[in-house]
Design an enzyme around this catalytic site. Structure first.
Site, mmCIF file in Angstrom:
data_model
loop_
_atom_site.group_PDB
_atom_site.id
_atom_site.type_symbol
_atom_site.label_atom_id
_atom_site.label_comp_id
_atom_site.label_asym_id
_atom_site.label_seq_id
_atom_site.Cartn_x
_atom_site.Cartn_y
_atom_site.Cartn_z
ATOM 1 N N MET A 1 0.829 -1.191 0.000
ATOM 2 C CA MET A 1 0.000 0.000 0.000
ATOM 3 C C MET A 1 0.869 1.250 0.000
ATOM 4 S SD MET A 1 -3.058 -1.104 2.600
ATOM 5 C CE MET A 1 -1.996 -1.968 3.758
ATOM 6 N N GLY B 1 -5.132 -5.742 3.531
ATOM 7 C CA GLY B 1 -4.590 -4.410 3.274
ATOM 8 C C GLY B 1 -4.841 -3.502 4.456
ATOM 9 N N CYS C 1 -5.248 -0.270 -9.058
ATOM 10 C CA CYS C 1 -5.328 1.049 -8.421
ATOM 11 C C CYS C 1 -6.394 1.908 -9.101
ATOM 12 C CB CYS C 1 -3.978 1.753 -8.471
ATOM 13 S SG CYS C 1 -4.064 3.366 -7.684
ATOM 14 N N GLN D 1 5.866 -4.530 -6.294
ATOM 15 C CA GLN D 1 4.738 -4.319 -7.205
ATOM 16 C C GLN D 1 5.025 -3.132 -8.122
ATOM 17 O OE1 GLN D 1 0.876 -2.498 -6.111
ATOM 18 N NE2 GLN D 1 0.010 -4.513 -6.495
HETATM 19 C C1 LIG Z 1 -3.636 3.955 1.446
HETATM 20 C C2 LIG Z 1 -3.780 2.789 0.518
HETATM 21 C C3 LIG Z 1 -2.775 2.537 -0.390
HETATM 22 C C4 LIG Z 1 -2.875 1.443 -1.249
HETATM 23 N N1 LIG Z 1 -1.856 1.193 -2.115
HETATM 24 C C5 LIG Z 1 -1.906 0.072 -2.874
HETATM 25 C C6 LIG Z 1 -0.799 -0.290 -3.700
HETATM 26 O O1 LIG Z 1 0.198 0.418 -3.780
HETATM 27 N N2 LIG Z 1 -0.911 -1.446 -4.403
HETATM 28 C C7 LIG Z 1 -2.014 -2.261 -4.333
HETATM 29 O O2 LIG Z 1 -2.048 -3.316 -4.964
HETATM 30 N N3 LIG Z 1 -3.068 -1.916 -3.591
HETATM 31 C C8 LIG Z 1 -3.022 -0.796 -2.849
HETATM 32 N N4 LIG Z 1 -4.095 -0.490 -2.061
HETATM 33 C C9 LIG Z 1 -5.285 -1.377 -2.066
HETATM 34 C C10 LIG Z 1 -5.159 -2.479 -1.036
HETATM 35 O O3 LIG Z 1 -4.005 -3.259 -1.277
HETATM 36 C C11 LIG Z 1 -6.357 -3.424 -1.071
HETATM 37 O O4 LIG Z 1 -6.437 -4.041 -2.332
HETATM 38 C C12 LIG Z 1 -7.673 -2.720 -0.800
HETATM 39 O O5 LIG Z 1 -7.555 -1.742 0.211
HETATM 40 C C13 LIG Z 1 -8.763 -3.728 -0.393
HETATM 41 O O6 LIG Z 1 -8.314 -4.605 0.602
HETATM 42 P P1 LIG Z 1 -8.506 -4.316 2.189
HETATM 43 O O7 LIG Z 1 -9.984 -4.226 2.432
HETATM 44 O O8 LIG Z 1 -7.856 -5.495 2.848
HETATM 45 O O9 LIG Z 1 -7.824 -3.024 2.455
HETATM 46 C C14 LIG Z 1 -4.021 0.608 -1.214
HETATM 47 C C15 LIG Z 1 -5.035 0.889 -0.299
HETATM 48 C C16 LIG Z 1 -4.928 1.959 0.553
HETATM 49 C C17 LIG Z 1 -6.051 2.227 1.517
#
Ligand SMILES: Cc1cc2nc3c(=O)[nH]c(=O)nc-3n(C[C@H](O)[C@H](O)[C@H](O)COP(=O)(O)O)c2cc1C
Length: 310
Positions: free
Chosen positions: A1, A210, A84, A54
């Protein structure tokens, strides 16, 4: 993230039982232009293995060149971000923007897999919007293009991070007998119960957490215990506080006091340690305003133990 999964945080997640960690997404354009701040995002260490770097971009050739530079940085896996949703990425045809141009997404996947020896994995969403849920067909296409695992975030691009994740399409992908690559389910897994439910509903090969790890890196310990049918460990207030302070110190060691504190605020803001304490709002504001380590630690030390689940 982005701005979250720096090396110190990844190491902490691994320590608590995460089986695999990922860097934040790194721009292929910036990698090939050797932008120093970008290259520093690709520093990985042996202690955090297995670790994936990534990358994202929209030009197959640039992505292939960036993948070779990425491979030289020594990760175990190269992951491609096709998920993204933010305007500056998806609006420019990268990340989830590629859900509108599947031929290009597949060309990127092929170009990257052909360019490197390392396993290449892919992360994407269900589709662009609710009328275009394409993940079932897309999963096969990505496998055929060379992806060695697929992470699916159960939302569309249009949803951004809103609403709730839909795991049903992930279950349908997983049930496809033509698919043999590991499927990793992602979206709204925040604790042992949701992890268990996600496995039960999707039969995924792995789950990805995440946001549930922001301010709560011990989520991996909890989830591992629950998945093994054990009681999740409960620690005392001091233990949780020490984890948080360690995160602050790691951040300061990396970026200096002021920038380190700015950087860790996202984790501080998400900490569950303030849940249910009497003056929650004032404490939180004060903690997020603290400018020095001393001030911040004094405030953290004054937080009374909460009776809520952290
Ligand atoms: C602040 C932030 C930054 C993120 N950056 C990335 C990233 O760089 N690469 C990625 O694959 N997903 C990124 N995500 C998405 C998360 O990896 C994840 O796919 C998404 O939040 C849903 O999963 P979760 O409910 O477990 O958070 C980001 C999410 C947040 C909130």
């Amino acid at each position: 993230m982005e701005d979250v999964t720096d090396q110190a945080f990844r190491l902490m997640c691994r320590k608590f039982g995460s089986a695999l960690v990922y860097t934040e997404f790194v721009s292929a354009d910036a990698i090939v232009r050797s932008i120093r701040s970008t290259l520093s995002k690709m520093t990985v260490s042996d202690e955090e293995r297995p670790v994936a770097i990534q990358i994202y971009g929209k030009e197959p050739e640039v992505m292939a060149e960036a993948a070779q530079i990425t491979e030289a940085a020594g990760p175990d896996i190269i992951d491609i971000n096709f998920g993204c949703p933010v305007k500056r990425v998806a609006g420019k045809g990268a990340g989830a923007g590629l859900l509108l141009d599947v031929p290009r997404m597949l060309a990127i996947t092929r170009a990257v897999t052909d360019a490197v020896q390392l396993p290449v994995t892919v992360k994407t969403r269900l589709g662009w919007d609710a009328d275009h849920i394409i993940i079932e067909e897309l999963a096969e296409q990505l496998q055929d293009a060379g992806a060695q695992a697929l992470t699916i975030h159960g939302r569309t691009r249009k949803q951004m991070y809103k609403g709730s994740a839909d795991w049903a399409p992930i279950a349908r992908v997983k049930a496809n007998p033509r698919l043999h690559i590991p499927i990793i389910a992602n979206g709204d897994i925040t604790d042992g119960d949701t992890a268990l439910r996600c496995y039960e509903q999707t039969h995924a090969d792995a789950i990805m957490i995440g946001r549930g790890a922001i301010g709560r890196p011990w989520v991996f310990e909890e989830v591992s215990a629950v998945l093994q049918g054990k009681e999740p460990p409960r620690h005392d207030h001091e233990w949780y506080l020490d984890v948080l302070k360690q995160q602050v110190d790691d951040s300061i060691a990396r970026s200096g006091e002021q920038r380190g504190i700015w950087h860790i605020r996202r984790h501080l803001a998400a900490t569950p340690l303030l849940k249910g304490i009497p003056d929650f709002r004032q404490q939180r504001v004060a903690i997020l305003r603290a400018e020095t380590r001393e001030e911040l630690f004094e405030l953290l030390d004054s937080v009374p133990p909460t009776s809520e689940k952290v």
